[in-house]
Scaffold this motif. Structure first.
Motif, PDB file in Angstrom:
ATOM      1  N   LEU A  51       0.831  -1.208   0.000  1.00  0.00           N
ATOM      2  CA  LEU A  51       0.000   0.000   0.000  1.00  0.00           C
ATOM      3  C   LEU A  51       0.866   1.258   0.000  1.00  0.00           C
ATOM      4  CD1 LEU A  51      -2.831  -1.111   2.447  1.00  0.00           C
ATOM      5  CD2 LEU A  51      -3.010  -0.822  -0.040  1.00  0.00           C
ATOM      6  N   GLN A  52       1.977   1.220   0.707  1.00  0.00           N
ATOM      7  CA  GLN A  52       2.905   2.356   0.698  1.00  0.00           C
ATOM      8  C   GLN A  52       3.569   2.488  -0.674  1.00  0.00           C
ATOM      9  OE1 GLN A  52       5.535   1.674   4.015  1.00  0.00           O
ATOM     10  NE2 GLN A  52       3.957   2.150   5.519  1.00  0.00           N
ATOM     11  N   LEU A  53       3.919   1.369  -1.284  1.00  0.00           N
ATOM     12  CA  LEU A  53       4.540   1.387  -2.617  1.00  0.00           C
ATOM     13  C   LEU A  53       3.626   2.055  -3.638  1.00  0.00           C
ATOM     14  CD1 LEU A  53       6.760   0.511  -4.645  1.00  0.00           C
ATOM     15  CD2 LEU A  53       5.477  -1.647  -4.889  1.00  0.00           C
ATOM     16  N   PHE A  54       2.342   1.712  -3.617  1.00  0.00           N
ATOM     17  CA  PHE A  54       1.406   2.318  -4.565  1.00  0.00           C
ATOM     18  C   PHE A  54       1.490   3.844  -4.524  1.00  0.00           C
ATOM     19  CE2 PHE A  54      -1.509  -1.577  -4.126  1.00  0.00           C
ATOM     20  CZ  PHE A  54      -1.079  -2.137  -5.310  1.00  0.00           C
ATOM     21  N   ARG A  55       1.655   4.397  -3.356  1.00  0.00           N
ATOM     22  CA  ARG A  55       1.691   5.856  -3.194  1.00  0.00           C
ATOM     23  C   ARG A  55       2.967   6.480  -3.751  1.00  0.00           C
ATOM     24  NH1 ARG A  55      -3.057   7.813  -1.261  1.00  0.00           N
ATOM     25  NH2 ARG A  55      -4.087   6.369   0.131  1.00  0.00           N
ATOM     26  N   THR A  56       4.012   5.672  -3.957  1.00  0.00           N
ATOM     27  CA  THR A  56       5.273   6.205  -4.478  1.00  0.00           C
ATOM     28  C   THR A  56       5.378   6.072  -5.993  1.00  0.00           C
ATOM     29  OG1 THR A  56       6.532   4.135  -4.283  1.00  0.00           O
ATOM     30  CG2 THR A  56       6.448   5.575  -2.333  1.00  0.00           C
ATOM     31  N   LEU A  57       4.501   5.288  -6.601  1.00  0.00           N
ATOM     32  CA  LEU A  57       4.593   5.032  -8.039  1.00  0.00           C
ATOM     33  C   LEU A  57       3.761   6.029  -8.842  1.00  0.00           C
ATOM     34  CD1 LEU A  57       4.266   1.135  -8.025  1.00  0.00           C
ATOM     35  CD2 LEU A  57       6.348   2.489  -8.322  1.00  0.00           C
ATOM     36  N   SER A  58       4.301   6.455  -9.949  1.00  0.00           N
ATOM     37  CA  SER A  58       3.568   7.315 -10.875  1.00  0.00           C
ATOM     38  C   SER A  58       2.629   6.435 -11.693  1.00  0.00           C
ATOM     39  CB  SER A  58       4.551   8.019 -11.809  1.00  0.00           C
ATOM     40  OG  SER A  58       3.886   8.500 -12.951  1.00  0.00           O
ATOM     41  N   LEU A  59       1.363   6.747 -11.644  1.00  0.00           N
ATOM     42  CA  LEU A  59       0.372   5.970 -12.386  1.00  0.00           C
ATOM     43  C   LEU A  59       0.685   5.964 -13.878  1.00  0.00           C
ATOM     44  CD1 LEU A  59      -2.269   4.367 -12.291  1.00  0.00           C
ATOM     45  CD2 LEU A  59      -3.488   6.537 -12.449  1.00  0.00           C
ATOM     46  N   ALA A  60       1.051   7.108 -14.425  1.00  0.00           N
ATOM     47  CA  ALA A  60       1.327   7.214 -15.861  1.00  0.00           C
ATOM     48  C   ALA A  60       2.534   6.369 -16.278  1.00  0.00           C
ATOM     49  CB  ALA A  60       1.552   8.675 -16.239  1.00  0.00           C
ATOM     50  N   GLN A  61       3.543   6.299 -15.425  1.00  0.00           N
ATOM     51  CA  GLN A  61       4.769   5.586 -15.784  1.00  0.00           C
ATOM     52  C   GLN A  61       4.794   4.136 -15.335  1.00  0.00           C
ATOM     53  OE1 GLN A  61       7.777   8.011 -13.979  1.00  0.00           O
ATOM     54  NE2 GLN A  61       7.800   9.480 -15.663  1.00  0.00           N
ATOM     55  N   HIS A  62       3.989   3.780 -14.335  1.00  0.00           N
ATOM     56  CA  HIS A  62       4.105   2.448 -13.745  1.00  0.00           C
ATOM     57  C   HIS A  62       2.781   1.689 -13.690  1.00  0.00           C
ATOM     58  CE1 HIS A  62       8.200   3.335 -12.474  1.00  0.00           C
ATOM     59  NE2 HIS A  62       7.765   4.502 -12.041  1.00  0.00           N
ATOM     60  N   HIS A  63       1.866   1.952 -14.609  1.00  0.00           N
ATOM     61  CA  HIS A  63       0.562   1.289 -14.526  1.00  0.00           C
ATOM     62  C   HIS A  63       0.674  -0.225 -14.608  1.00  0.00           C
ATOM     63  CE1 HIS A  63       0.264   0.797 -18.902  1.00  0.00           C
ATOM     64  NE2 HIS A  63       0.682   2.045 -18.998  1.00  0.00           N
ATOM     65  N   GLY A  64       1.657  -0.751 -15.346  1.00  0.00           N
ATOM     66  CA  GLY A  64       1.851  -2.199 -15.417  1.00  0.00           C
ATOM     67  C   GLY A  64       2.272  -2.781 -14.074  1.00  0.00           C
ATOM     68  N   LYS A  65       3.228  -2.144 -13.415  1.00  0.00           N
ATOM     69  CA  LYS A  65       3.676  -2.602 -12.092  1.00  0.00           C
ATOM     70  C   LYS A  65       2.550  -2.465 -11.074  1.00  0.00           C
ATOM     71  CE  LYS A  65       7.259  -1.911  -8.578  1.00  0.00           C
ATOM     72  NZ  LYS A  65       7.664  -3.280  -8.435  1.00  0.00           N
ATOM     73  N   ILE A  66       1.801  -1.385 -11.149  1.00  0.00           N
ATOM     74  CA  ILE A  66       0.677  -1.180 -10.241  1.00  0.00           C
ATOM     75  C   ILE A  66      -0.346  -2.300 -10.429  1.00  0.00           C
ATOM     76  CG2 ILE A  66      -1.304   0.331  -9.760  1.00  0.00           C
ATOM     77  CD1 ILE A  66       0.673   2.705 -10.353  1.00  0.00           C
ATOM     78  N   ALA A  67      -0.652  -2.638 -11.667  1.00  0.00           N
ATOM     79  CA  ALA A  67      -1.614  -3.714 -11.940  1.00  0.00           C
ATOM     80  C   ALA A  67      -1.107  -5.050 -11.403  1.00  0.00           C
ATOM     81  CB  ALA A  67      -1.897  -3.806 -13.438  1.00  0.00           C
ATOM     82  N   ARG A  68       0.186  -5.338 -11.579  1.00  0.00           N
ATOM     83  CA  ARG A  68       0.747  -6.603 -11.060  1.00  0.00           C
ATOM     84  C   ARG A  68       0.705  -6.653  -9.536  1.00  0.00           C
ATOM     85  NH1 ARG A  68       4.206  -5.377 -15.149  1.00  0.00           N
ATOM     86  NH2 ARG A  68       5.845  -4.599 -13.752  1.00  0.00           N
ATOM     87  N   GLU A  69       1.068  -5.555  -8.904  1.00  0.00           N
ATOM     88  CA  GLU A  69       1.032  -5.502  -7.441  1.00  0.00           C
ATOM     89  C   GLU A  69      -0.407  -5.622  -6.936  1.00  0.00           C
ATOM     90  OE1 GLU A  69       3.509  -5.514  -5.212  1.00  0.00           O
ATOM     91  OE2 GLU A  69       5.054  -5.541  -6.761  1.00  0.00           O
ATOM     92  N   ALA A  70      -1.335  -4.991  -7.635  1.00  0.00           N
ATOM     93  CA  ALA A  70      -2.749  -5.085  -7.260  1.00  0.00           C
ATOM     94  C   ALA A  70      -3.246  -6.519  -7.399  1.00  0.00           C
ATOM     95  CB  ALA A  70      -3.589  -4.133  -8.104  1.00  0.00           C
ATOM     96  N   HIS A  71      -2.793  -7.210  -8.445  1.00  0.00           N
ATOM     97  CA  HIS A  71      -3.170  -8.614  -8.648  1.00  0.00           C
ATOM     98  C   HIS A  71      -2.682  -9.468  -7.476  1.00  0.00           C
ATOM     99  CE1 HIS A  71      -3.961 -12.406 -10.713  1.00  0.00           C
ATOM    100  NE2 HIS A  71      -2.756 -12.781 -10.308  1.00  0.00           N
ATOM    101  N   SER A  72      -1.439  -9.257  -7.072  1.00  0.00           N
ATOM    102  CA  SER A  72      -0.886 -10.005  -5.942  1.00  0.00           C
ATOM    103  C   SER A  72      -1.658  -9.712  -4.662  1.00  0.00           C
ATOM    104  CB  SER A  72       0.591  -9.667  -5.751  1.00  0.00           C
ATOM    105  OG  SER A  72       1.343 -10.095  -6.862  1.00  0.00           O
ATOM    106  N   LEU A  73      -1.972  -8.446  -4.448  1.00  0.00           N
ATOM    107  CA  LEU A  73      -2.730  -8.054  -3.265  1.00  0.00           C
ATOM    108  C   LEU A  73      -4.124  -8.675  -3.281  1.00  0.00           C
ATOM    109  CD1 LEU A  73      -3.203  -6.486  -0.675  1.00  0.00           C
ATOM    110  CD2 LEU A  73      -3.659  -4.459  -2.078  1.00  0.00           C
ATOM    111  N   LYS A  74      -4.769  -8.669  -4.438  1.00  0.00           N
ATOM    112  CA  LYS A  74      -6.104  -9.258  -4.570  1.00  0.00           C
ATOM    113  C   LYS A  74      -6.079 -10.728  -4.185  1.00  0.00           C
ATOM    114  CE  LYS A  74      -7.072 -11.042  -8.261  1.00  0.00           C
ATOM    115  NZ  LYS A  74      -7.145 -11.391  -9.652  1.00  0.00           N
TER     116      LYS A  74
END
Length: 125
Positions: A51-74
């Motif tokens: 959850l802290q990592l999500f806040r440090t990532l730029s949505l525009a630049q890291h949407h793929g990483k955000i989606a992968r991390e969200a998948h793992s969290l789900k």
């Protein structure tokens, strides 16, 4: 005639239970109390870090990483029965590429709240 206001669909996640109590009991039956407790402890620390990592990532630049991390969290949240957190993580996974920055931040706030609600519903002791 009555005026009717319909709540937006995004609020649907607020009505999901924070925790499904039977999920942890099922995990205990599968791997034992000690193993389940250890795995849950790892889940809490990894989820907090994620959850802290999500806040440090730029949505525009890291949407793929955000989606992968969200998948793992789900997946992890689902294992322990944290229904609301899993549903919100699924939403982030599926929409990371198309979310606007404001929607992204709102979703992260909701995920933080779902995490806190899940922790609050944990049995004490």
């Amino acid at each position: 005639m009555f005026d009717v206001t319909v709540a937006p669909a995004q609020g649907t996640f607020d009505f999901e239970p924070a925790r499904e109590p039977g999920a942890y009991a099922a995990l205990v039956r599968e791997i034992g109390e000690d193993g389940a407790g250890e795995v849950r402890g790892v889940f809490w620390s990894e989820t907090c870090a994620r959850l802290q990592l999500f806040r440090t990532l730029s949505l525009a630049q890291h949407h793929g990483k955000i989606a992968r991390e969200a998948h793992s969290l789900k997946s992890a949240a689902g294992t322990f029965g944290y229904v609301r957190l899993a549903a919100l993580a699924l939403r982030l996974e599926k929409t990371a590429e198309t979310l606007g920055e404001t929607e992204f931040r709102d979703l992260l706030d909701r995920m933080d709240a779902a995490y806190a609600a899940a922790r609050a519903q944990e049995p004490q002791g």
